[in-house]
Design a protein around this motif. Structure first.
Motif, PDB file in Angstrom:
ATOM      1  N   UNK A  44     -12.023  43.286   3.291  1.00 32.49           N
ATOM      2  CA  UNK A  44     -12.707  44.399   2.924  1.00 32.49           C
ATOM      3  C   UNK A  44     -13.680  44.011   1.564  1.00 32.49           C
ATOM      4  N   UNK A  45     -13.034  43.388   0.780  1.00 28.96           N
ATOM      5  CA  UNK A  45     -13.636  42.983  -0.389  1.00 28.96           C
ATOM      6  C   UNK A  45     -14.785  42.185  -0.204  1.00 28.96           C
ATOM      7  N   UNK A  46     -14.563  41.199   0.757  1.00 32.15           N
ATOM      8  CA  UNK A  46     -15.659  40.399   1.292  1.00 32.15           C
ATOM      9  C   UNK A  46     -16.674  41.112   1.866  1.00 32.15           C
TER      10      UNK A  46
ATOM     11  N   UNK B 258       1.499  28.902   6.915  1.00 28.29           N
ATOM     12  CA  UNK B 258       1.298  30.356   6.725  1.00 28.29           C
ATOM     13  C   UNK B 258      -0.023  30.721   5.915  1.00 28.29           C
ATOM     14  N   UNK B 259      -0.812  31.653   6.366  1.00 31.95           N
ATOM     15  CA  UNK B 259      -2.128  31.872   5.614  1.00 31.95           C
ATOM     16  C   UNK B 259      -1.791  32.127   4.156  1.00 31.95           C
ATOM     17  N   UNK B 260      -0.592  32.667   3.646  1.00 32.97           N
ATOM     18  CA  UNK B 260      -0.232  32.762   2.350  1.00 32.97           C
ATOM     19  C   UNK B 260      -0.388  31.710   1.336  1.00 32.97           C
ATOM     20  N   UNK B 261      -0.277  30.521   2.147  1.00 27.83           N
ATOM     21  CA  UNK B 261      -0.675  29.118   1.212  1.00 27.83           C
ATOM     22  C   UNK B 261      -1.826  29.415   0.485  1.00 27.83           C
ATOM     23  N   UNK B 262      -2.915  29.950   1.009  1.00 26.68           N
ATOM     24  CA  UNK B 262      -4.143  30.175   0.266  1.00 26.68           C
ATOM     25  C   UNK B 262      -4.068  30.627  -0.970  1.00 26.68           C
ATOM     26  N   UNK B 263      -3.829  31.976  -0.961  1.00 25.93           N
ATOM     27  CA  UNK B 263      -3.498  32.767  -2.497  1.00 25.93           C
ATOM     28  C   UNK B 263      -2.415  32.318  -3.176  1.00 25.93           C
ATOM     29  N   UNK B 264      -1.376  31.628  -2.554  1.00 24.75           N
ATOM     30  CA  UNK B 264      -0.193  31.414  -3.478  1.00 24.75           C
ATOM     31  C   UNK B 264      -0.724  30.091  -4.223  1.00 24.75           C
ATOM     32  N   UNK B 265      -1.583  29.239  -3.779  1.00 21.24           N
ATOM     33  CA  UNK B 265      -1.848  27.913  -4.407  1.00 21.24           C
ATOM     34  C   UNK B 265      -2.823  28.482  -5.412  1.00 21.24           C
ATOM     35  N   UNK B 266      -3.661  29.252  -5.128  1.00 18.53           N
ATOM     36  CA  UNK B 266      -4.566  29.751  -6.175  1.00 18.53           C
ATOM     37  C   UNK B 266      -4.087  30.117  -7.369  1.00 18.53           C
ATOM     38  N   UNK B 267      -2.955  31.107  -7.024  1.00 19.94           N
ATOM     39  CA  UNK B 267      -2.134  31.741  -8.157  1.00 19.94           C
ATOM     40  C   UNK B 267      -1.663  30.662  -8.826  1.00 19.94           C
TER      41      UNK B 267
ATOM     42  N   UNK C 288      -4.690  37.776  -4.133  1.00 21.39           N
ATOM     43  CA  UNK C 288      -5.430  38.623  -3.265  1.00 21.39           C
ATOM     44  C   UNK C 288      -6.902  38.232  -2.962  1.00 21.39           C
ATOM     45  N   UNK C 289      -7.729  38.042  -3.972  1.00 24.02           N
ATOM     46  CA  UNK C 289      -9.120  37.961  -3.966  1.00 24.02           C
ATOM     47  C   UNK C 289      -9.397  36.525  -3.145  1.00 24.02           C
ATOM     48  N   UNK C 290      -8.743  35.247  -3.333  1.00 25.55           N
ATOM     49  CA  UNK C 290      -9.083  34.212  -2.859  1.00 25.55           C
ATOM     50  C   UNK C 290      -9.061  34.298  -1.487  1.00 25.55           C
ATOM     51  N   UNK C 291      -8.464  35.072  -0.567  1.00 26.74           N
ATOM     52  CA  UNK C 291      -8.167  35.309   0.871  1.00 26.74           C
ATOM     53  C   UNK C 291      -9.544  35.745   1.467  1.00 26.74           C
ATOM     54  N   UNK C 292     -10.350  36.063   0.510  1.00 32.84           N
ATOM     55  CA  UNK C 292     -11.947  36.494   1.097  1.00 32.84           C
ATOM     56  C   UNK C 292     -12.690  35.235   1.532  1.00 32.84           C
ATOM     57  N   UNK C 293     -12.206  33.895   1.151  1.00 29.06           N
ATOM     58  CA  UNK C 293     -12.749  32.958   1.422  1.00 29.06           C
ATOM     59  C   UNK C 293     -12.727  32.513   2.978  1.00 29.06           C
TER      60      UNK C 293
ATOM     61  N   UNK D  91     -15.692  30.734  -5.564  1.00 31.21           N
ATOM     62  CA  UNK D  91     -14.831  31.118  -6.718  1.00 31.21           C
ATOM     63  C   UNK D  91     -15.307  31.093  -8.034  1.00 31.21           C
ATOM     64  N   UNK D  92     -16.587  30.910  -8.495  1.00 34.14           N
ATOM     65  CA  UNK D  92     -17.308  31.475  -9.573  1.00 34.14           C
ATOM     66  C   UNK D  92     -17.351  32.927  -9.545  1.00 34.14           C
ATOM     67  N   UNK D  93     -17.735  33.428  -8.571  1.00 36.73           N
ATOM     68  CA  UNK D  93     -18.001  34.905  -8.673  1.00 36.73           C
ATOM     69  C   UNK D  93     -16.660  35.715  -8.353  1.00 36.73           C
ATOM     70  N   UNK D  94     -15.586  34.978  -7.571  1.00 38.04           N
ATOM     71  CA  UNK D  94     -14.328  35.968  -7.656  1.00 38.04           C
ATOM     72  C   UNK D  94     -13.739  35.962  -9.041  1.00 38.04           C
ATOM     73  N   UNK D  95     -13.957  34.684  -9.921  1.00 42.54           N
ATOM     74  CA  UNK D  95     -13.226  34.544 -11.184  1.00 42.54           C
ATOM     75  C   UNK D  95     -14.180  34.507 -12.281  1.00 42.54           C
ATOM     76  N   UNK D  96     -15.375  35.521 -12.464  1.00 46.51           N
ATOM     77  CA  UNK D  96     -16.335  35.288 -13.370  1.00 46.51           C
ATOM     78  C   UNK D  96     -16.011  35.000 -14.877  1.00 46.51           C
TER      79      UNK D  96
END
Ligand SMILES: *Cc1c(COP(=O)(O)O)cnc(C)c1O
Length: 420
Positions: free
Chosen positions: A247-249, A97-106, A213-218, A52-57
């Motif tokens: 791809x970002x990962x 659904x996998x979208x929970x990951x990004x939605x919860x971060x957001x 988008x970005x947290x889905x790299x996790x 997380x700290x590198x995703x959101x520096x």
């Protein structure tokens, strides 16, 4: 602090601006000015908190870690199907659904930014399936926020619809008599109306938003670190947010043996990856309806990331299957392995079956729980699927939604009408 730049040129934004604007004012998508990089492999412990700290520096590292801990508090089990194929289950969050990951971060980031600003933030989201439920659930009950979820009346399953229509409180559901592309167009037009946007503090929660988008790299990193050798990922794809995060990962330092983007009959991007040029198409309804996208919004970001389509084709293959192949895959995996896949996962599984034998190990991303699509799945396996408790309880609740034609004016009226 400048953290993001537009895919269409020089516009820049801080994390706050990128999250709350969604898209850049001139219509580009935000991408990090520097792709987050990391040392491989991750240490023991939570990949989300480590990354997380590198995703959101621009966040305090402790704040980033706290958000990651809150947003990723469910597991990503890896299920072995045969010698070389594994299914990565991304559906153990609150809406399955996998979208929970990004939605919860957001939701965590937006409430961080809304706190103290005193202005209500309206999350306006077009959804072809699971986005609406995941976003609604992630924001439900958060003060200072309102969610308006816009979906095609006949393009989502009953369970998906109920995840948007039964919450109430700060969550409003709008059913459009049209396609997902109509919904997406109407929402885009709202965002390009500056006074409407300002009046409501409009923000997007589609997969174009960097906070989603970005947290889905996790979970790519979580999966990759469980293997000694580089993994080939097969990704069921619609708007391409999931693939883009992978791809970002990989650009950040994750070893990999390539990616395959799997599509249903909405396969313009598969054609692009196989050598054609891309053309926007009308979306076609299929059994894997969260992937019924004719003009995937994250394609622009992926093309920005790779600079040329030829370079993209080196890392990413593309293929597609029909509804018949999808149903056959659900049935045969159930028969052989006793494992039940949802239709989106089955698209990826069927595509993975066609990979060369030398491509191994293969990790297939499973984007939804099969119980979210009981009609399709039960027809295929000739048995009933077991329902998670949260889905059963949503069936008992009253639904509340507005039904409108695919007309921008009507959507604007609803936004301005606000909550009754
Ligand atoms: C959204 C969704 C997809 C497609 O993901 P993208 O990031 O839009 O490519 C696949 N499967 C399910 C179940 C989804 O909800």
């Amino acid at each position: 602090m400048t953290s993001y730049v537009s895919t269409r040129g020089s516009e820049t934004a801080s994390l706050r601006e990128a999250v709350l604007q969604g898209m850049s004012p001139r219509g580009g998508l935000y991408v990090p000015t520097q792709i987050p990089t990391f040392d491989w492999p991750p240490p023991e412990g939570s990949v989300a908190e480590w990354l997380a700290p590198s995703l959101f520096p621009s966040l305090e590292p402790d704040v980033a870690r706290r958000i990651a801990q809150d947003a990723c508090d469910f597991p990503f089990p890896l299920v072995q199907i045969d010698d070389s194929s594994f299914i990565l289950e991304l559906f153990h969050g609150p809406t399955h659904a996998f979208k929970d990951v990004g939605a919860r971060f957001m939701a965590d980031l937006v409430s961080l930014f809304a706190t103290g600003s005193g202005n209500e933030i309206t999350v306006l989201v077009a959804t072809s399936g699971d986005t609406g439920g995941a976003v609604a659930n992630a924001f439900f009950g958060r003060r200072g926020t309102r969610v308006v979820a816009v979906f095609p009346l006949r393009g989502v399953s009953e369970t998906q619809r109920r995840q948007m229509t039964t919450l109430g409180d700060n969550v409003e559901a709008v059913a459009v008599e049209g396609t997902f592309d109509d919904c997406q167009r109407m929402v885009k037009e709202c965002f390009s109306d500056p006074s409407l946007s300002a009046r409501h503090g409009l923000t997007s929660a589609n997969s174009i938003n960097v906070a989603r988008l970005l947290p889905q790299a996790v979970y790519y990193l979580e999966a990759a670190r469980r293997f000694r050798e580089p993994v080939h990922f097969v990704v069921p794809s619609g708007n391409l947010g999931n693939l883009c995060a992978g791809l970002i990962a990989s650009k950040g330092g994750m070893p990999h043996a390539g990616f395959t983007a799997a599509f249903n009959r909405n396969h313009g991007v598969a054609d692009l990856l196989q050598g054609s040029s891309f053309e926007t198409r009308d979306s076609i309804r299929t059994l894997s309806n969260a992937m019924d996208v004719g003009n995937p919004s994250n394609l622009e970001r992926i093309q920005w990331l790779y600079k040329s389509d030829d370079a993209l084709r080196v890392d990413v293959r593309g293929d597609w299957v029909s509804d018949e192949d999808t149903v056959r895959a659900i049935a045969s995996v159930h028969r052989r392995e006793g494992y039940v896949m949802d239709p989106h996962t089955a698209v990826a599984f069927a595509v993975a079956q066609r990979l060369d034998a030398g491509v191994t190990p293969v990790v297939i991303l499973s984007t939804a729980h099969p119980a979210k699509f009981p009609e399709v799945v039960e027809d295929a396996i000739c048995e009933s699927v077991s329902m998670p408790e949260t889905i059963l309880s949503a069936r008992q609740k009253n639904e509340l939604m507005s039904v409108i034609p695919p007309d921008l004016g009507k959507l604007k009226e609803l936004l301005d009408g606000g909550r009754q």
